[in-house]
Design a protein around this motif. Sequence first.
Motif, PDB file in Angstrom:
ATOM      1  N   LYS A   1      21.109  45.587  62.114  1.00  0.00           N
ATOM      2  CA  LYS A   1      22.020  44.834  62.309  1.00  0.00           C
ATOM      3  C   LYS A   1      22.696  45.435  63.439  1.00  0.00           C
ATOM      4  O   LYS A   1      22.826  46.567  63.497  1.00  0.00           O
ATOM      5  CB  LYS A   1      22.816  44.805  61.107  1.00  0.00           C
ATOM      6  CG  LYS A   1      22.837  43.815  60.464  1.00  0.00           C
ATOM      7  CD  LYS A   1      24.157  43.617  58.941  1.00  0.00           C
ATOM      8  CE  LYS A   1      23.501  42.716  57.384  1.00  0.00           C
ATOM      9  NZ  LYS A   1      25.066  43.274  56.354  1.00  0.00           N
ATOM     10  N   ARG A   2      23.168  44.774  64.762  1.00  0.00           N
ATOM     11  CA  ARG A   2      23.426  45.604  66.002  1.00  0.00           C
ATOM     12  C   ARG A   2      23.971  46.749  65.843  1.00  0.00           C
ATOM     13  O   ARG A   2      23.614  47.545  66.547  1.00  0.00           O
ATOM     14  CB  ARG A   2      24.069  43.909  66.965  1.00  0.00           C
ATOM     15  CG  ARG A   2      24.256  44.389  68.177  1.00  0.00           C
ATOM     16  CD  ARG A   2      24.612  43.579  68.901  1.00  0.00           C
ATOM     17  NE  ARG A   2      23.907  42.823  69.732  1.00  0.00           N
ATOM     18  CZ  ARG A   2      23.081  42.263  70.044  1.00  0.00           C
ATOM     19  NH1 ARG A   2      22.559  43.252  70.570  1.00  0.00           N
ATOM     20  NH2 ARG A   2      22.389  41.469  69.951  1.00  0.00           N
ATOM     21  N   ARG A   3      25.326  46.296  64.878  1.00  0.00           N
ATOM     22  CA  ARG A   3      26.369  47.494  64.530  1.00  0.00           C
ATOM     23  C   ARG A   3      25.320  48.243  64.265  1.00  0.00           C
ATOM     24  O   ARG A   3      25.576  49.836  64.380  1.00  0.00           O
ATOM     25  CB  ARG A   3      27.006  47.299  63.997  1.00  0.00           C
ATOM     26  CG  ARG A   3      27.172  47.010  62.613  1.00  0.00           C
ATOM     27  CD  ARG A   3      28.398  46.863  61.886  1.00  0.00           C
ATOM     28  NE  ARG A   3      28.679  46.506  60.305  1.00  0.00           N
ATOM     29  CZ  ARG A   3      27.971  45.106  60.741  1.00  0.00           C
ATOM     30  NH1 ARG A   3      27.977  44.161  60.778  1.00  0.00           N
ATOM     31  NH2 ARG A   3      28.234  45.439  58.422  1.00  0.00           N
ATOM     32  N   GLU A   4      24.435  48.888  63.073  1.00  0.00           N
ATOM     33  CA  GLU A   4      23.622  49.875  62.578  1.00  0.00           C
ATOM     34  C   GLU A   4      22.393  50.451  63.540  1.00  0.00           C
ATOM     35  O   GLU A   4      21.366  51.081  63.223  1.00  0.00           O
ATOM     36  CB  GLU A   4      23.038  49.348  61.230  1.00  0.00           C
ATOM     37  CG  GLU A   4      24.178  48.792  60.157  1.00  0.00           C
ATOM     38  CD  GLU A   4      23.970  48.124  59.070  1.00  0.00           C
ATOM     39  OE1 GLU A   4      22.897  48.159  58.797  1.00  0.00           O
ATOM     40  OE2 GLU A   4      24.751  47.994  58.579  1.00  0.00           O
ATOM     41  N   ARG A   5      21.576  49.268  64.330  1.00  0.00           N
ATOM     42  CA  ARG A   5      20.401  49.789  65.373  1.00  0.00           C
ATOM     43  C   ARG A   5      20.447  50.376  65.912  1.00  0.00           C
ATOM     44  O   ARG A   5      21.121  51.113  67.115  1.00  0.00           O
ATOM     45  CB  ARG A   5      20.012  48.666  65.700  1.00  0.00           C
ATOM     46  CG  ARG A   5      18.996  48.097  66.331  1.00  0.00           C
ATOM     47  CD  ARG A   5      18.764  47.037  67.305  1.00  0.00           C
ATOM     48  NE  ARG A   5      18.895  45.780  66.239  1.00  0.00           N
ATOM     49  CZ  ARG A   5      19.560  44.488  66.866  1.00  0.00           C
ATOM     50  NH1 ARG A   5      19.248  44.864  68.528  1.00  0.00           N
ATOM     51  NH2 ARG A   5      19.095  43.954  66.184  1.00  0.00           N
ATOM     52  N   PRO A   6      19.722  51.726  65.565  1.00  0.00           N
ATOM     53  CA  PRO A   6      19.372  53.250  67.544  1.00  0.00           C
ATOM     54  C   PRO A   6      18.959  52.052  68.258  1.00  0.00           C
ATOM     55  O   PRO A   6      18.749  51.327  68.279  1.00  0.00           O
ATOM     56  CB  PRO A   6      18.578  53.911  66.335  1.00  0.00           C
ATOM     57  CG  PRO A   6      18.789  53.201  64.500  1.00  0.00           C
ATOM     58  CD  PRO A   6      18.827  51.731  64.862  1.00  0.00           C
ATOM     59  N   GLY A   7      19.942  53.551  69.599  1.00  0.00           N
ATOM     60  CA  GLY A   7      19.214  52.661  70.392  1.00  0.00           C
ATOM     61  C   GLY A   7      17.319  52.819  71.018  1.00  0.00           C
ATOM     62  O   GLY A   7      16.788  53.701  70.176  1.00  0.00           O
ATOM     63  N   LYS A   8      16.590  52.598  71.753  1.00  0.00           N
ATOM     64  CA  LYS A   8      15.474  52.417  71.989  1.00  0.00           C
ATOM     65  C   LYS A   8      15.020  53.673  72.020  1.00  0.00           C
ATOM     66  O   LYS A   8      14.345  53.832  71.559  1.00  0.00           O
ATOM     67  CB  LYS A   8      15.375  51.183  72.791  1.00  0.00           C
ATOM     68  CG  LYS A   8      15.304  50.088  72.647  1.00  0.00           C
ATOM     69  CD  LYS A   8      14.706  49.399  74.417  1.00  0.00           C
ATOM     70  CE  LYS A   8      15.279  48.294  74.370  1.00  0.00           C
ATOM     71  NZ  LYS A   8      14.869  47.270  75.569  1.00  0.00           N
ATOM     72  N   ARG A   9      15.534  54.607  72.915  1.00  0.00           N
ATOM     73  CA  ARG A   9      15.154  55.954  73.079  1.00  0.00           C
ATOM     74  C   ARG A   9      14.995  56.948  71.646  1.00  0.00           C
ATOM     75  O   ARG A   9      14.421  57.144  70.907  1.00  0.00           O
ATOM     76  CB  ARG A   9      15.770  56.726  73.859  1.00  0.00           C
ATOM     77  CG  ARG A   9      15.196  58.302  74.102  1.00  0.00           C
ATOM     78  CD  ARG A   9      16.310  59.071  74.615  1.00  0.00           C
ATOM     79  NE  ARG A   9      15.903  60.162  75.310  1.00  0.00           N
ATOM     80  CZ  ARG A   9      16.504  61.304  76.018  1.00  0.00           C
ATOM     81  NH1 ARG A   9      17.695  60.709  76.835  1.00  0.00           N
ATOM     82  NH2 ARG A   9      16.201  62.129  76.238  1.00  0.00           N
TER      83      ARG A   9
END
Length: 381
Positions: free
Chosen positions: A126-134
């Motif tokens: 989910k967007r709020r739990e998703r880490p950033g690309k890096r």
Amino acid sequence: MLRIDNLVKTFDGERRRRRALSSGAEERVFAVNDIGFKVEEGELFTLLGPSGCGKTTTLRSIAGLESPDSGTIEVGDRVFFSGAAGRKTVNVPANERGLGMVFQSYAIWPHMSVFDNVAFPLQVKKRRERPGKREIAERVMRVLETMELGSYADRQATKLSGGQQQRLALARALVMEPPLLLLDEPLSNLDAKLRESLRYELKRLQRELGITSVYVTHDQTEALVLSTSIAVMRSGKVVQLGRPREIYENPNCKFVAEFIGTSNFIAGNVVAKDGERYSVGTEDGQLLVDSAADLPVGADVIVSIRPEAVEVSTSSRAGAVPNEWTGTVLTRAFLGEAVDHVVKVGTHEIRARGNPSVSIEQGTSIYLRLDPSKLALVPVG
């Protein structure tokens, strides 16, 4: 870490009507029948048993892929399932449990690279739990390096060997940093030599990373090598729970003694008891057995004797050691790391396994010595 209490699971297709009962009551055939156990943090806990014993159903219930009839499943301070028959109060969906799972089949995505296979579980959060690309890239490469797959990050997943694909499946589960890792016979599709190699690799990784894991297998050697604790299952129930050495050396029933490794079985009855030393009468003579079992004089028992606990010799030490029997070699087999002798002793044929440098010809009269501390006393029934 993981706690299971009174877990019950049946399937609709496995409820049969008892024709013999005039009431027409239903006989329920249980896949899992009122089991319970605890897995401490950092343990590798194995569910071991033959096909159809309920081990995979238990694992799938923990994962949320099966809905139990009743019982409780807790991981840490979270309740994943709780309910009584016909009434479920808590049942967290599988995708919200946050557990890692490695299946018997690799279940990798053939159209993706190694990197993308491992990154996918993080990318679909989910967007709020998703880490950033890096952060995703850092976590993926860290786990690939741990699995010794870092140099294969850009390769198509299907171009890896079987062992590499299995490590990829494990990496995909670990990248989620799950509180609990579930493994359903992950090595069964590999050839014998690779399977043995990956057992030790998996054990090393589990110890180094401190991952709490539940492992399902029917392979006794695999369970003994990998496990911190083992639950031996039969017909939907846990029949013995303990450390690998404890279960191997002190089986609590004949089923466990037969299923874990190889044993000789000699039936008898307790004729005397002095503390933890039992005197057991058999058809072919008396045996002294050291056992912590609490059995009364007169009890019917089975003496379980592992082949490696039997010492063979062409000379006697009668009077100097207990449990010396005479017999005749029926056959022998060279196994590489050991030699097996099958010895006829009265009404019994006893298998002895020893140093490959000791090989005694068929027909030779020999002496068997059975150390009381290496024998197990199994109650009948």
